[in-house]
Enzyme design. Structure first.
Site, mmCIF file in Angstrom:
data_model
loop_
_atom_site.group_PDB
_atom_site.id
_atom_site.type_symbol
_atom_site.label_atom_id
_atom_site.label_comp_id
_atom_site.label_asym_id
_atom_site.label_seq_id
_atom_site.Cartn_x
_atom_site.Cartn_y
_atom_site.Cartn_z
ATOM 1 N N ARG A 74 0.574 -0.768 -0.215
ATOM 2 C CA ARG A 74 -0.120 0.163 -0.068
ATOM 3 C C ARG A 74 0.585 0.943 0.189
ATOM 4 N NH1 ARG A 74 -3.764 2.346 5.205
ATOM 5 N NH2 ARG A 74 -4.602 4.151 3.255
ATOM 6 N N HIS A 75 0.349 2.474 -0.854
ATOM 7 C CA HIS A 75 1.072 3.165 -0.769
ATOM 8 C C HIS A 75 1.042 3.902 0.650
ATOM 9 C CE1 HIS A 75 -2.695 5.718 0.376
ATOM 10 N NE2 HIS A 75 -2.944 5.420 -0.130
ATOM 11 N N GLY A 76 2.471 5.151 1.246
ATOM 12 C CA GLY A 76 2.577 5.207 2.749
ATOM 13 C C GLY A 76 1.698 6.408 2.956
#
Ligand SMILES: *[C@@H]1O[C@H](CO)[C@@H](O)[C@H](O)[C@H]1NC(C)=O
Ligand SMILES: *[C@@H]1O[C@H](CO)[C@@H](O)[C@H](O)[C@H]1NC(C)=O
Length: 471
Positions: A74-76
Site C-alpha cells: 500500500r502507498h505510504g
C-alpha cells in the site's frame, strides 16, 4: 532522475533514527486505515532498519533458498482527501465559533500522554490550532510517506539479500496504480533500493497498471452491487447512528462545551482523523487527540472496520472476486519462478513489486481467506467483537505489505506469506509457515481454475453475504 546532491539529501532521511522522544497518543493504534506502520511494528520507532531474519521460516532441514518475492504494497502516509479536508474545515470553524468547554477540561487522554500543553488542549484547539490543510493536498503522499516506502525497500533488501540486488535490478518488475500517491510510493521504493545499493543517481522504471492495481473500479458487479449501493453498507449506517456512537458524540460535545446537536458523527470522526493526520504527517501529538479516550477510540475504530469489512472485505463475495486479475497475476508469476529449470535457462524473475491501495490489498486478503472470523462484525455486536481478527489498522496501515516468498527446497518449491513483515499462515494449511507450493495450489485450486473476472464482474447479483470461499 536525481542529481547527486539530492540523492545525498535523500540519504540523510535514510539514516537510522535514534530513540524518538515523541509522545504518541494512546489512541494511535485505533486509526484504522489511517494508522501509521510503526503502530504495527513499534520496534521501527527505535530503528527503522531493524530486520529479523527469523520471520523467514522454511523447514530448517530442507536447505531452502528464497528464489522469488512478490510484494503487494500500500502507498505510504498521505494527506487527507478533499472530503476529509472539508470536514476538518467545518469542524475547526464550529469549535472556534461555538465551543466553550471548561478550562483545564476533562480531556480523554489528558494526563497520560505528556504532550506539551496537555493541560490546555482545549485552548489549543479553540484558538491556537490553525487550519493548514488545503484542498490541493487531496490524498497526495507526504514526506513521511516517501520515507515509509524508502525504508521498507531498504528492509526488504536486507531481508532478501540474494533477490533485491543491484545485479537483479533490471529483472525486478515494478507496477503501480496510476494514483499520484502510489506513483510517488513506487518512486520512493526505487529510491530506497538504489540508495541501499549506493547509486549516485536514481532511475525510475515502474509501469502504471490500473487493470491490476485498481481492479475494483473496473468490476461492474462490485461498483453497482456494493460501492454505489447504500443498502450494502447498512451495518455501517446503523452503527454510525447507534448507541455507541451517540455516547462518543455526547462525551466529545461535553469536553468541547458544545451543544450536542451541533456535532454530527462525521465531525466527531473528522476530529479523530485530525489527530491521526497530525501524527502520521507531522509526527505531532495534536491537542485534538485529547478529545478522545481509549473507549471512544475503540468505537470509532469499529466504525471504520465495519466500513472496510462490508465495502472491501469478507462482507460480500463480489469484493474479493473483483481481485481475481491480481490473484492470477501473482500465481502466474510464482508458477514461472518455481518451474524447474536447467542451468542454461534464464534465471527466474527475482521480485515483483506491486504498489496500490488498501482497496487493492483487502479484497485480495479476503480472496485468500485470511482474517475471517466466525461471526461477521455488525452494528449490533460491537460488544462481542473485541477479539476479532479483522482490525484494519493492523492489516492495512500506511505502507502495509503482503509478501509472497517462494523458496527452492529439497522437496520442491515452498511458499510463505507475510503480512507487514510478520508470518501469516495459509487458511487450511496451518501446520506450516511455508507449505509446499503444490499444496498451496491445491488449496486454491477452485480459484486457480475459476475466479474469472469477466464472469464474476459482469453478472449483476451481489452474491451471498458472509462466509464465501471454502478452503
Ligand atoms: C527475532 O524474532 C524472534 C521471534 O521470531 C525472537 O525470538 C528474537 O528475539 C528476535 N530477534 C531479535 C534480534 O529481535
Ligand atoms: C444492494 O445490496 C443489497 C444488500 O446486499 C442487495 O440485496 C441488493 O441486491 C443490492 N442492489 C443492487 C442494485 O445490486
Amino acid at each position: 532522475m536525481f542529481s547527486g546532491w539530492l540523492v545525498a539529501a535523500l540519504g540523510l532521511t535514510m539514516t537510522r533514527r535514534s530513540c524518538s522522544s515523541l509522545s504518541v497518543p494512546d489512541i494511535a493504534a485505533y486509526f484504522g486505515t489511517k494508522t501509521r506502520y510503526e503502530e504495527v511494528n513499534p520496534h521501527l520507532l527505535r530503528d527503522v532498519l531493524t530486520v529479523n531474519a527469523s520471520v523467514l521460516r522454511p523447514p530448517a532441514t530442507e536447505r531452502c533458498v528464497p528464489v522469488h518475492l512478490t510484494a503487494v504494497i500500500r502507498h505510504g502516509s498521505r494527506y487527507p482527501t478533499v472530503k476529509n479536508i472539508r470536514r476538518i474545515q467545518r469542524l475547526s470553524e464550529l469549535v472556534r465559533r461555538e465551543a466553550s468547554g471548561s478550562p483545564g477540561g476533562s480531556g480523554g487522554s489528558g494526563g497520560s500522554g505528556g504532550a506539551a500543553g496537555a493541560a490546555d488542549w482545549l485552548q489549543d484547539v479553540q484558538s491556537r490550532w490553525e487550519m493548514w490543510y488545503t484542498e490541493d493536498m487531496d490524498g497526495q503522499l507526504v514526506l513521511k510517506g516517501r520515507e515509509d516506502l524508502r525504508q521498507l525497500a531498504a528492509r526488504l533488501s536486507l531481508l532478501f539479500p540474494s533477490l533485491l540486488t543491484e545485479e537483479n535490478e533490471m529483472s525486478i518488475s515494478l507496477r503501480s496504480s496510476s494514483k499520484h500517491r502510489c506513483v510517488s510510493s513506487a518512486e520512493a521504493f526505487q529510491e530506497g533500493l538504489q540508495l541501499h545499493w549506493r547509486h549516485s543517481d536514481v532511475q525510475y522504471r515502474h509501469l502504471v497498471d490500473d487493470k491490476l492495481m485498481r481492479f475494483f473500479e473496473r468490476c461492474r458487479g462490485y461498483v453497482e452491487g456494493v460501492e454505489k449501493n447504500r443498502t450494502a453498507l447498512l451495518e455501517v449506517h446503523k452503527f454510525k447512528h447507534g448507541p455507541e456512537m451517540e455516547r462518543v458524540k455526547r462525551k466529545v460535545a461535553g469536553r468541547l462545551g458544545l451543544h450536542q446537536h451541533h456535532l454530527t458523527a462525521d465531525l466527531v470522526e473528522a476530529a479523530f482523523f485530525l489527530c491521526s493526520y497530525e501524527l502520521s504527517i507531522k509526527s505531532l501529538h495534536s491537542s485534538w487527540c485529547f478529545l478522545f479516550d481509549e473507549d471512544d477510540a475503540k468505537v470509532l475504530e469499529y466504525k471504520s472496520d465495519l466500513k472496510q469489512y462490508w465495502k472491501r472485505f469478507h462482507g460480500y463475495m463480489i469484493s474479493s472476486m473483483s481481485s481475481c486479475p491480481l490473484f492470477h497475476h501473482i500465481f502466474r508469476t510464482l508458477d514461472k519462478a518455481g518451474r524447474p529449470r536447467r542451468s542454461t535457462d534464464a534465471p527466474p524473475e527475482p521480485a515483483s513489486i506491486l504498489i496500490g491501495h488498501a482497496e487493492t490489498l483487502l479484497p485480495l486478503l479476503s480472496l485468500l481467506g485470511l482474517y475471517k472470523d466466525q461471526t461477521p462484525p455488525t452494528a449490533d455486536n460491537y460488544h462481542t467483537q473485541h477479539g476479532r481478527s479483522f482490525r484494519s489498522g493492523l492489516i492495512v496501515p500506511y505502507a502495509a505489505n503482503l509478501l509472497f516468498v517462494l523458496y527452492d527446497c529439497q522437496r520442491g518449491p515452498r511458499l510463505q506469506l507475510l503480512v507487514n513483515e510478520s508470518p501469516v499462515r495459509f487458511p487450511g494449511l496451518e501446520t506450516e509457515d511455508a507449505p509446499l507450493y503444490r499444496d498451496v495450489r491445491a488449496a486454491y485450486r477452485h480459484l486457480l481454475d475459476g475466479c474469472d473476472f469477466q464472469r464474476e464482474c459482469e453478472g449483476t447479483s451481489v452474491g451471498g453475504r458472509g462466509p464465501n470461499i471454502e478452503l
